[in-house]
Design a protein around this motif. Sequence first.
Motif, mmCIF file in Angstrom:
data_model
loop_
_atom_site.group_PDB
_atom_site.id
_atom_site.type_symbol
_atom_site.label_atom_id
_atom_site.label_comp_id
_atom_site.label_asym_id
_atom_site.label_seq_id
_atom_site.Cartn_x
_atom_site.Cartn_y
_atom_site.Cartn_z
ATOM 1 N N LEU A 60 0.849 -1.200 0.000
ATOM 2 C CA LEU A 60 0.000 0.000 0.000
ATOM 3 C C LEU A 60 0.879 1.243 0.000
ATOM 4 C CD1 LEU A 60 -3.111 -0.703 2.225
ATOM 5 C CD2 LEU A 60 -3.066 0.165 -0.106
ATOM 6 N N PHE A 102 13.538 0.451 0.742
ATOM 7 C CA PHE A 102 12.187 0.130 1.211
ATOM 8 C C PHE A 102 11.927 -1.378 1.128
ATOM 9 C CE2 PHE A 102 9.634 4.341 0.841
ATOM 10 C CZ PHE A 102 10.560 4.946 1.660
ATOM 11 N N TYR A 104 14.155 -3.703 1.420
ATOM 12 C CA TYR A 104 14.877 -4.316 2.534
ATOM 13 C C TYR A 104 14.058 -4.213 3.817
ATOM 14 C CZ TYR A 104 18.084 -4.561 6.460
ATOM 15 O OH TYR A 104 18.654 -4.871 7.666
ATOM 16 N N LEU A 105 13.459 -3.020 4.061
ATOM 17 C CA LEU A 105 12.704 -2.830 5.299
ATOM 18 C C LEU A 105 11.399 -3.627 5.283
ATOM 19 C CD1 LEU A 105 13.189 1.000 5.863
ATOM 20 C CD2 LEU A 105 14.241 -0.869 7.116
ATOM 21 N N ARG A 108 11.377 -7.391 5.840
ATOM 22 C CA ARG A 108 11.627 -7.943 7.164
ATOM 23 C C ARG A 108 10.360 -8.616 7.664
ATOM 24 N NH1 ARG A 108 16.739 -8.454 8.507
ATOM 25 N NH2 ARG A 108 16.358 -8.138 10.730
ATOM 26 N N ALA A 109 9.239 -8.282 7.072
ATOM 27 C CA ALA A 109 7.966 -8.890 7.453
ATOM 28 C C ALA A 109 7.343 -9.506 6.206
ATOM 29 C CB ALA A 109 7.028 -7.837 8.044
ATOM 30 N N LEU A 115 2.434 -5.145 4.366
ATOM 31 C CA LEU A 115 1.470 -4.108 3.982
ATOM 32 C C LEU A 115 1.567 -2.898 4.907
ATOM 33 C CD1 LEU A 115 -2.113 -4.709 2.898
ATOM 34 C CD2 LEU A 115 -1.798 -3.326 4.915
ATOM 35 N N MET A 116 1.671 -3.165 6.207
ATOM 36 C CA MET A 116 1.739 -2.050 7.165
ATOM 37 C C MET A 116 3.010 -1.232 6.973
ATOM 38 S SD MET A 116 0.331 -3.992 10.544
ATOM 39 C CE MET A 116 1.140 -2.882 11.658
ATOM 40 N N ILE A 117 4.123 -1.921 6.741
ATOM 41 C CA ILE A 117 5.386 -1.196 6.598
ATOM 42 C C ILE A 117 5.374 -0.354 5.320
ATOM 43 C CG2 ILE A 117 7.882 -1.438 6.338
ATOM 44 C CD1 ILE A 117 7.641 -4.026 7.994
ATOM 45 N N LEU A 119 2.835 0.880 3.811
ATOM 46 C CA LEU A 119 1.927 2.017 4.005
ATOM 47 C C LEU A 119 2.595 3.100 4.848
ATOM 48 C CD1 LEU A 119 -1.823 1.658 5.052
ATOM 49 C CD2 LEU A 119 -0.447 3.618 5.613
ATOM 50 N N ALA A 120 3.231 2.672 5.944
ATOM 51 C CA ALA A 120 3.857 3.656 6.831
ATOM 52 C C ALA A 120 4.977 4.401 6.112
ATOM 53 C CB ALA A 120 4.391 2.963 8.088
ATOM 54 N N LEU A 121 5.839 3.660 5.398
ATOM 55 C CA LEU A 121 6.939 4.317 4.686
ATOM 56 C C LEU A 121 6.394 5.302 3.657
ATOM 57 C CD1 LEU A 121 9.319 1.265 4.093
ATOM 58 C CD2 LEU A 121 9.674 3.156 5.670
ATOM 59 N N GLN A 123 3.521 6.905 3.647
ATOM 60 C CA GLN A 123 2.922 8.093 4.258
ATOM 61 C C GLN A 123 3.985 9.008 4.867
ATOM 62 O OE1 GLN A 123 0.053 8.442 2.706
ATOM 63 N NE2 GLN A 123 -0.682 9.483 4.526
ATOM 64 N N ILE A 124 5.108 8.414 5.315
ATOM 65 C CA ILE A 124 6.192 9.269 5.816
ATOM 66 C C ILE A 124 6.742 10.105 4.658
ATOM 67 C CG2 ILE A 124 8.501 9.290 6.811
ATOM 68 C CD1 ILE A 124 7.754 6.868 8.453
ATOM 69 N N LEU A 125 6.910 9.471 3.481
ATOM 70 C CA LEU A 125 7.355 10.225 2.305
ATOM 71 C C LEU A 125 6.378 11.353 1.996
ATOM 72 C CD1 LEU A 125 8.640 7.661 -0.323
ATOM 73 C CD2 LEU A 125 9.954 9.283 1.012
ATOM 74 N N PRO B 222 -0.810 6.320 9.964
ATOM 75 C CA PRO B 222 0.552 5.794 9.809
ATOM 76 C C PRO B 222 1.342 5.855 11.106
ATOM 77 C CG PRO B 222 0.202 7.704 8.393
ATOM 78 C CD PRO B 222 -1.085 7.427 9.045
ATOM 79 N N LEU B 225 0.511 2.852 12.927
ATOM 80 C CA LEU B 225 1.208 1.705 12.337
ATOM 81 C C LEU B 225 2.656 1.663 12.806
ATOM 82 C CD1 LEU B 225 0.049 1.732 8.596
ATOM 83 C CD2 LEU B 225 -0.825 0.387 10.473
ATOM 84 N N ILE B 229 4.578 -1.322 14.739
ATOM 85 C CA ILE B 229 5.795 -1.922 14.187
ATOM 86 C C ILE B 229 6.921 -1.816 15.212
ATOM 87 C CG2 ILE B 229 7.572 -1.673 12.403
ATOM 88 C CD1 ILE B 229 5.278 -0.608 10.560
ATOM 89 N N TYR B 262 9.159 14.603 9.723
ATOM 90 C CA TYR B 262 8.666 13.316 9.223
ATOM 91 C C TYR B 262 9.819 12.389 8.862
ATOM 92 C CZ TYR B 262 3.627 13.272 9.003
ATOM 93 O OH TYR B 262 2.315 13.182 9.326
ATOM 94 N N PHE B 266 11.586 7.879 10.062
ATOM 95 C CA PHE B 266 12.184 6.699 9.440
ATOM 96 C C PHE B 266 13.111 5.987 10.411
ATOM 97 C CE2 PHE B 266 11.600 8.626 5.076
ATOM 98 C CZ PHE B 266 10.760 7.635 4.631
ATOM 99 N N MET B 269 11.963 3.181 12.636
ATOM 100 C CA MET B 269 11.534 2.041 11.813
ATOM 101 C C MET B 269 12.732 1.281 11.274
ATOM 102 S SD MET B 269 8.214 3.140 9.683
ATOM 103 C CE MET B 269 8.104 1.516 8.998
ATOM 104 N N LEU B 273 13.331 -2.503 12.516
ATOM 105 C CA LEU B 273 13.153 -3.566 11.517
ATOM 106 C C LEU B 273 14.472 -4.260 11.212
ATOM 107 C CD1 LEU B 273 10.585 -1.875 9.137
ATOM 108 C CD2 LEU B 273 10.251 -3.894 10.555
ATOM 109 N N ILE B 286 5.878 -9.306 12.814
ATOM 110 C CA ILE B 286 4.594 -8.809 12.322
ATOM 111 C C ILE B 286 4.287 -9.393 10.959
ATOM 112 C CG2 ILE B 286 4.563 -6.669 13.612
ATOM 113 C CD1 ILE B 286 5.569 -5.258 11.127
#
Lengths: 333, 286
Positions: A60, A102, A104-105, A108-109, A115-117, A119-121, A123-125, B222, B225, B229, B262, B266, B269, B273, B286
């Motif tokens: 996502l 991204f 690589y991160l 990890r899951a 999906l959560m990671i 989405l979070a990455l 939205q941070i961008l 987020p 989330l 995480i 923001y 990172f 995370m 991770l 997760i």
Amino acid sequence: MIRASRQQAVLALVAIAALLAMPWLVTSDYYINIATQIVIAAILAMSLNVLVGFGGMISLGHASYLGVAAYLTIYLSTHAGVGALGSALIAIGATTLLAMLFGYLALRASGLGFLMITLALGQILWGIAYRWASLTGGDNGLGGPIRPRPFGIDLMNPTAFFYFTLIFLVLAVWLISRFVQSGLGQSLQGARDQPRRMRALGYNVWLIQWLSFVFAGFWGAIAGMLYAYYHQFVSPQALHLTTSAETLLMVVAGGTGTLFGPVVGAALVVILKNVVSAYITRWLMLLGVVFVAIVLFMPEGIVPGLRRLRETMKMRPASSAEASLPAAEERTT
Amino acid sequence: MNFWVIQGLNGLAFGSLLFILASGFSLIFGLMRIVNLSHGAYFMLGAYVGISAMAAGASFWTAILIGGVAIAVLGAVIERLILRRLTGQPLAQVLVTLGIAFIIADACVWIWTGDPRPVPMPRELAGAFRIHQLAFPIYRLFVIGVAFTLAAALWFLLERTRLGAMIRAGVDDLNMARAMGIRTSVLFPVVFCLGSALAGAGGVLAGPILSVYPGLDTDMLPLALVVVILGGVGSLLGAFIGSLIIGFIYSYGQALFPDLAYMILFLPMVLVLTLRPTGLFGRQAI
């Protein structure tokens, strides 16, 4: 199998011929621009489908690659004085590097964590693009006349630009289908269906998925470059969750794991969006309703879903043999 | 010195709000394996409902109650009518909650327009708390108090009650819990309603600090989330510590490098991770 691929090749040829003929059939710039939007969206959706359809990894955050490549393309050519080709190459290269990080991160899951990671990455961008106004222009975005003039061809002409994007779509279809049939693509599908068995067979599942992730990010970057050329403008909206969700909708609507499903899905979503925005401003609401409806009523996607509906319609009136024959034939695809 | 204390308290207050949001999200995810992407929208809708309740004459405290109950009811309806039909299809459930989030977000613009709405502070908590030369809004201290009380209450619920034992069993091994006779068909709605109520009430509570605006949902989701995480799935302690860490990072980042606040998100995370993919307090990846 052979018949199926020949059928697909014929279909692809017909589709390409139709697209090539498009500017002669419709003369209005409005429709040519919509066709261009569809082509760009189709490249993005096909790249996401590498993850979702063939890799079983629901992302996502795919707008990240579209948005970052678009921002870089515009920033480099309007603010940093880099030439058109240089901007495009740096933008695509840097975005692919981002996909490496991204990937690589996120890898990890797996499954929901992936999906959560993503989405979070993503939205941070979006937050960075929105807040770092001195660099990105904030909510106002960045813009400027950046369509290049390759070999003296004026891409400001909508028809010329349409053909320009079409070249990239043909390349994407060709290279992504090659990828899917390659050893890497095949092992990606193996990792989707039987990750533990693939691991037991000695495949490095993580590496397979990571390489595919980077490949998808690369094509997302190509779509982002074209997006920048088309709009000659980019705002945080290009990075937003709704853009990622629209792209995922294209993939899911068209049917995951098929080569042309995302193209059909892209066409449907772009047309729907353009038609709807002409009448009402409730696109987000409609997007949500379509999402819910597809999951509840057509979980396999619109293209296979319609086929199933048609089959059941055919089956219903007659219980005789003549009704079941055509249905059996359709299974070949 | 003052700067660090004030921003630390701000971070604590923001982390407290995050905890109210993320604890419900984490519980729902840990037990039901549903990534509820509507959770941010519940938070925003709760705040809007609270505003309307206050406009209709309710007190701030009643508005919090109304916001919480309204979202709990909404959550119950969604769980019963939609999510339960998709049991065992986690990805379909995620996509549905995403669709619902969009519908709620657009409905909010429709009903409450696109303008940001300030939320009035309860009069008894207005003003500042002064010690030496420091002044800090009493309301923020109150929010911190609420979050710590909630954390204690949730801890008691999970660790000291029969219901909590059933929830913990479900988080650890759902199939085994079922086999032992725990009725998940009762447990799931209870947890989903609890999480939804926390989101709704948390939205009203956050109102005087964050105000309410379109986009509040995708601002907060987020962060929730990232908290999960960071802290680990289904871990209350993880949600608590994760919320405070993100609260501090966000608050100091906002004050020191407003452009890059923001970007700094990172950092936790990447670290977690890379070094500990289960999250700080999670037992499973997760």
